[in-house]
Scaffold this motif. Structure first.
Motif, PDB file in Angstrom:
ATOM      1  N   CYS A  38       0.835  -1.203   0.000  1.00 55.94           N
ATOM      2  CA  CYS A  38       0.000   0.000   0.000  1.00 55.94           C
ATOM      3  C   CYS A  38       0.870   1.253   0.000  1.00 55.94           C
ATOM      4  O   CYS A  38       1.802   1.379   0.795  1.00 55.94           O
ATOM      5  CB  CYS A  38      -0.908  -0.014   1.233  1.00 55.94           C
ATOM      6  SG  CYS A  38      -1.876   1.491   1.439  1.00 55.94           S
ATOM      7  N   ILE A  39       0.544   2.211  -0.911  1.00 59.58           N
ATOM      8  CA  ILE A  39       1.311   3.454  -0.957  1.00 59.58           C
ATOM      9  C   ILE A  39       0.550   4.604  -0.291  1.00 59.58           C
ATOM     10  O   ILE A  39       0.979   5.752  -0.310  1.00 59.58           O
ATOM     11  CB  ILE A  39       1.651   3.839  -2.424  1.00 59.58           C
ATOM     12  CG1 ILE A  39       0.369   3.863  -3.270  1.00 59.58           C
ATOM     13  CG2 ILE A  39       2.698   2.884  -2.999  1.00 59.58           C
ATOM     14  CD1 ILE A  39       0.541   4.488  -4.651  1.00 59.58           C
ATOM     15  N   GLY A  40      -0.622   4.267   0.278  1.00 57.39           N
ATOM     16  CA  GLY A  40      -1.390   5.279   1.023  1.00 57.39           C
ATOM     17  C   GLY A  40      -2.030   6.326   0.131  1.00 57.39           C
ATOM     18  O   GLY A  40      -2.298   7.441   0.588  1.00 57.39           O
ATOM     19  N   CYS A  41      -2.306   5.976  -1.149  1.00 57.17           N
ATOM     20  CA  CYS A  41      -2.855   6.988  -2.066  1.00 57.17           C
ATOM     21  C   CYS A  41      -4.282   7.369  -1.706  1.00 57.17           C
ATOM     22  O   CYS A  41      -4.745   8.458  -2.029  1.00 57.17           O
ATOM     23  CB  CYS A  41      -2.788   6.504  -3.518  1.00 57.17           C
ATOM     24  SG  CYS A  41      -3.968   5.176  -3.883  1.00 57.17           S
ATOM     25  N   GLY A  42      -5.018   6.443  -1.055  1.00 52.32           N
ATOM     26  CA  GLY A  42      -6.361   6.787  -0.575  1.00 52.32           C
ATOM     27  C   GLY A  42      -7.471   6.596  -1.596  1.00 52.32           C
ATOM     28  O   GLY A  42      -8.613   6.962  -1.331  1.00 52.32           O
TER      29      GLY A  42
ATOM     30  N   ASP B 137       0.961   4.878  10.130  1.00 49.96           N
ATOM     31  CA  ASP B 137       2.200   4.314   9.565  1.00 49.96           C
ATOM     32  C   ASP B 137       2.282   4.475   8.050  1.00 49.96           C
ATOM     33  O   ASP B 137       3.224   3.976   7.421  1.00 49.96           O
ATOM     34  CB  ASP B 137       2.329   2.824   9.929  1.00 49.96           C
ATOM     35  CG  ASP B 137       2.681   2.633  11.398  1.00 49.96           C
ATOM     36  OD1 ASP B 137       2.985   3.659  12.070  1.00 49.96           O
ATOM     37  OD2 ASP B 137       2.626   1.493  11.887  1.00 49.96           O
ATOM     38  N   GLY B 138       1.279   5.109   7.435  1.00 55.50           N
ATOM     39  CA  GLY B 138       1.398   5.429   6.010  1.00 55.50           C
ATOM     40  C   GLY B 138       0.610   4.532   5.079  1.00 55.50           C
ATOM     41  O   GLY B 138       0.579   4.756   3.875  1.00 55.50           O
ATOM     42  N   HIS B 139      -0.014   3.473   5.626  1.00 62.26           N
ATOM     43  CA  HIS B 139      -0.828   2.628   4.751  1.00 62.26           C
ATOM     44  C   HIS B 139      -2.297   2.762   5.151  1.00 62.26           C
ATOM     45  O   HIS B 139      -2.625   3.365   6.173  1.00 62.26           O
ATOM     46  CB  HIS B 139      -0.367   1.169   4.851  1.00 62.26           C
ATOM     47  CG  HIS B 139      -0.440   0.619   6.240  1.00 62.26           C
ATOM     48  ND1 HIS B 139      -1.581   0.079   6.771  1.00 62.26           N
ATOM     49  CD2 HIS B 139       0.490   0.578   7.237  1.00 62.26           C
ATOM     50  CE1 HIS B 139      -1.345  -0.302   8.015  1.00 62.26           C
ATOM     51  NE2 HIS B 139      -0.096  -0.005   8.334  1.00 62.26           N
TER      52      HIS B 139
END
Ligand code: SF4
Ligand code: SF4
Ligand code: SF4
Lengths: 177, 745
Positions: free
Chosen positions: A89-93, A109-111
């Protein structure tokens, strides 16, 4: 195998035990949650009706979050459980935006994080943490393909509904009404 | 009243008691919540505890993670209090340990009371300071001038200490601020109280009547679980409440009563049940006394009469009376728990008890069961000295029905202007935040200013600790042993609490604190065991167990000595009342100069523009105790004021707006509170959850969040029978903006 959950709105008292048990079980950071409680009121005093339900990811058969995930981090696991692989996961949302149930949150944590149906527990033959803690025993969990599972049995006996069926997601979180 | 506690069956120690099911993991179809330990033991350790977040004391397991840090708390499957399921507060109990605002070291005040200027002290310094002052008080005023206010597991140690020192003034606010009227009313009627956990057989009931008792919002775990079982089995729930509570939402009948008129409804039900001959004739004839007087007493209390008072329609009263009768004896008119409302509370609960007696539910399946309790030996110590005076000598003749010291009477006895028979000069306050527990805060603070010594023992810096001369930091229940839990239930059982981890900082267990203080007072003979675990092992071995076994199983359940959970058919029973019968007409009350049968008396109503202040509970909090708990404030971090939409419209108040509340005595809430406009509350009342609006800055998470109902409860309707502090006679109005003057005041 098709995992599903049913919540009995006639018994749920909205205590949020499921929420806090999920937080401790899954080390969800304080300030975030994988599930939440909704109270819906109708009528005017004293002709009132109230529905209380505990909500979480619907583990949709037709999951928009999985479809829109650019990295494949959001994926289907055993029994149709929708998971996020935090490493991919790159956390793009994009998934957060696509979920009609608002079931996902950005983990510090960014994910992205969400309900896993406690896959680590069910693999060990345990119920999900929320189902096993609920004081009113109103959360039923099991395999829809097994006619004798808790969830199949209760869905046969009782009237139920799903949330936002019109979104066409084929949700696997049922509410007994 | 004679011998008061007989309903309860004490199982003798030793006597061939049989353990059942302990430690055996039950197999369940499909997924199981009961095999936690068996499956997840890899890298995990678990230690037994019983919960201290509320008085229900559910037994469970504390799990630690790979790093050896406390991870989660899970219910013990063998425990009757929780059946393997903790409530949200118990699950969030981990937060009590992790709360970074906890008290860390002993503190001694260096300036006047109320200003929070303390210096850190060593335990030796702090305990020496207390002992010196206590000796001083004993020589100047007599040891009876010390009082203990206490709640929770530490109570027994500090109570032993105080009694050894020479004072019997040990008060638990859970009596006069909460369940006292209920206990006295049930004792007057049945000769026994309703116990804790309550002996309500909810799981097998066919009809559950809740009067202002909001199960589901109060998470008294076993009751919530059993109410859910009862719903599953199709039981009828009847809820009487001016607020559409969660339980009301699950009820077949919700009676939205006008607040303060419950006794009228109860009398009308009694009238209907007698006049329609719904009552259990055989039971009443065999077990009850005073029926004819009762029949005469209620003859005019028709449903029509009650309608004018309660606003509940006569046919609703009749229908619900019929429902109860149809279900009888499997019916529970719930005794409630927090029942200090209007000052006639003992009489109100008497009406509840009488109704149960008429329906024959006491001692019957689906009504009230006969509890059983495991006997455990106590340690041998010298006899306590007989105090020269006790709390009742402070105001002779007052509260003569009270069977235990009344906290508010001890507070009043600390104020010289009240001319008490003797003065209270020192307080030890353990585990109870008196400032937010006792109504009329100004009175409590005035009392404190008159003391020679005030000691607060707590895990958190509460409002009360800010007023103490010495603060002693107790470790949380997750870091200590405590006495065995020995509560009455369907089967006798014991539960162990042991430390899951070492106490943080300089905190210490209550037992250690009491014992060390006893040494300084020359009273260590009253604490013969240096370590509590040695005492526990000694005690457990006397009943055929051991500390080692209990560490393994956590809970040990024994079989009842006889199969007598309910009365047998035609069982001859001598009830522990004066007459040996269930007293519909109370001889004891009559003798004490009170009404032998309950009467309805009208209470004051809110003046124009004011609304009755009703307070209650949220499932995720236990008042001050959880106010700053990181896990639980995460679920709810402020209370709201519930306002009926019609009222909000009149005032032009909108949802989520912050307003202040002002009461009839011009007291304005210190903090503002968020508005929740909802149909769930009557137009003549407002509702808020108790336990918010904390003024203690050191509790960073909860400081100033929401408003405190206690602050607004300045008018106290005291129960003349037993001193209970009725708190529902206060009225508030809204302030949408504070003027400069008001902010300054
Ligand atoms: S724990 Fe159970 S009763 Fe409580 S909110 Fe969750 S689902 Fe509802
Ligand atoms: S199934 Fe597990 S992860 Fe999902 S809401 Fe329940 S406790 Fe949380
Ligand atoms: S009811 Fe909840 S808070 Fe009370 S003892 Fe049980 S788990 Fe703890």
């Amino acid at each position: 195998m098709r995992y599903a959950m049913a919540v009995d709105t006639k018994k749920c008292v909205g205590c949020s035990d499921c929420v806090v048990a999920c937080q401790t079980e899954n080390n969800v950071p304080i300030g975030y949650c994988r599930e939440w409680v909704v109270e819906v009121m109708a009528g005017t005093y004293p002709q009132l009706e109230m529905e209380i339900r505990s909500e979480r990811c619907n583990h949709c058969v037709n999951a928009p979050c999985v479809r829109c995930c650019p990295t494949g981090a959001s994926h289907f696991s055993d029994g149709g459980i929708v998971l996020v692989d935090p490493k991919k996961c790159i956390g793009c949302g994009a998934c957060i935006a696509s979920c009609p149930y608002d079931a996902r949150y950005p983990h510090p944590d960014g994910h992205v994080d969400k309900c896993t149906f406690c896959i680590h527990r069910i693999k060990n033959g345990l119920e999900p943490a929320c189902a096993s803690v609920c004081p009113t025993k109103c959360i039923y969990f099991g395999d829809m393909d097994d006619p004798n599972s808790n969830v199949s049995v209760v869905l046969k006996k009782r009237k139920f509904k799903t949330l936002i069926p019109e979104a066409g997601t084929d949700p696997q979180l049922y509410f007994l009404i | 009243m004679t011998n008061r506690r007989q309903f309860i069956k004490i199982t003798a120690f030793g006597a061939g008691a049989l353990a059942i099911g302990s430690g055996a993991y039950k197999a369940m179809a499909g997924f199981s919540s009961t095999t936690e330990a068996a499956k997840l033991t890899v890298n995990l350790t678990r230690t037994p505890t019983y919960c201290e977040v509320c008085f229900w004391k559910c037994a469970g397991w504390v799990y630690k993670n790979d790093e050896g840090k406390i991870w989660k708390i899970i219910g013990n499957d063998d425990d009757q209090h929780c059946n393997g399921r903790f409530c949200p507060r118990g699950t969030g109990g981990v937060g009590m340990y992790f709360d970074e605002d906890r008290l860390k070291t002993p503190l001694i005040r260096t300036s006047e009371r109320g200003k929070q200027i303390f210096k850190q002290a060593s335990w030796d310094e702090a305990l020496t300071y207390i002992a010196t002052k206590m000796k001083d008080i004993a020589s100047k005023h007599g040891p009876e001038s010390m009082a203990l206010f206490t709640h929770g597991s530490g109570s027994s140690y500090f109570s032993t200490l105080l009694k050894a020192y020479g004072s019997a003034n040990v008060a638990e606010p859970s009596y006069a601020q909460c369940r006292g009227p209920r206990d006295e009313a049930f004792m007057a009627t049945f000769g026994e109280e309703a116990y804790s956990p309550e002996i309500t057989d909810i799981r097998d009931t066919k009809c559950l009547v809740l009067i202002g008792s909001h199960i589901g919002e109060n998470m008294h775990n076993g009751q919530v679980q059993e109410m859910s079982d009862a719903i599953d089995k199709g039981a009828t729930i009847i809820t009487v409440d001016p607020r559409f509570s969660t339980a009301a939402g699950k009820s077949k009948y919700w009676l939205p009563i006008k607040p303060s008129t419950d006794i009228a409804l109860l009398l009308a039900w009694i009238h209907e049940i007698i006049n329609q001959e719904y009552y259990d004739k055989k039971y009443v004839e065999k077990y009850c006394s005073g029926f004819d007087q009762l029949k005469e007493h209620v003859k005019d209390y028709t449903p029509e009469w009650a309608y004018g008072i309660t606003t509940i329609a006569p046919d609703q009263i009749r229908k619900t009376a019929k429902e109860m009768a149809n279900a009888a004896p499997a019916v529970i008119v719930h005794p409630g728990r927090h029942v200090t409302w209007y000052g006639d509370d003992t009489q109100r609960i008497r009406a509840v008890a009488i109704l149960n007696a008429l329906l024959g539910s006491w001692g019957r399946r689906g009504g009230f069961y006969r509890p059983s309790k495991q006997a455990v030996p106590s340690s041998e110590h010298p006899e306590f000295p007989t105090p020269a005076k006790t709390w009742s000598d402070a105001f002779p003749g007052k509260y003569s029905v009270a069977s235990t010291p009344v906290s508010n009477a001890l507070i009043d006895a600390s104020i010289p202007e009240n001319n008490p028979g003797f003065a209270i000069k020192g307080w030890i306050v353990n585990g109870t935040n008196l400032v937010n527990t006792i109504p009329n805060q100004a009175n409590t603070l005035k009392a404190i200013q008159n003391l020679d010594l005030m000691v607060a023992i707590d895990t958190m810096p509460m409002e009360i600790t800010g007023w103490a001369d010495v603060i002693l930091p107790e470790c949380t229940y997750l870091e200590r042993y405590d006495n065995l839990r020995v509560s009455p239930h369907r089967k006798p059982a014991i539960a162990l609490r042991m430390p899951a981890t070492e106490p943080l900082n300089e905190t210490k267990p209550g037992y250690w604190i009491a014992r060390e203080l006893s040494k300084k007072l020359g009273l260590e003979a009253f604490f013969p065991f240096e370590k509590q675990e040695d005492f526990l092992d000694w005690q457990l071995k006397k009943i055929g167990s051991s500390l080692e076994e209990m560490i393994r199983i956590g809970v040990k359940t024994f079989e009842r000595e006889a199969d007598d959970l309910y009365f047998a058919n035609d069982e001859a029973i001598e009830f522990p009342t004066d007459s040996g019968k269930i007293e519909l007409y109370s001889l004891a009350f009559e003798q004490a100069g009170f009404d032998p049968m309950p009467k309805y008396i009208a209470h004051e109503e809110p003046p124009a523009g004011f609304y009755r202040l009703i307070y209650g509970r949220a499932p995720m909090h236990t008042f001050s105790r959880t106010a700053n708990n990181p896990n639980l404030t995460d679920l709810m971090d402020e209370n709201t004021v519930w306002i009926n939409p019609k009222v909000a419209k009149e005032w032009g108040i909108v949802n989520d707006q912050y307003i202040w509340l002002k009461n009839q005595d011009e007291i304005i809430s210190e903090f503002s509170i968020k508005v929740r406009i909802t149909e769930r509350i009557r137009w003549d009342s407002i509702y808020m959850v108790h336990g918010f609006g904390h003024a203690q800055k050191q509790m960073k998470r909860c400081f100033g969040r929401g408003a405190s109902d206690t602050q607004l409860i300045t008018k106290v309707l005291t129960d003349p029978l037993m001193g209970g502090t009725g708190m529902r006679g206060n009225f508030v109005t809204f302030i949408t903006e504070k003027t400069e003057q008001e902010v300054a005041s």
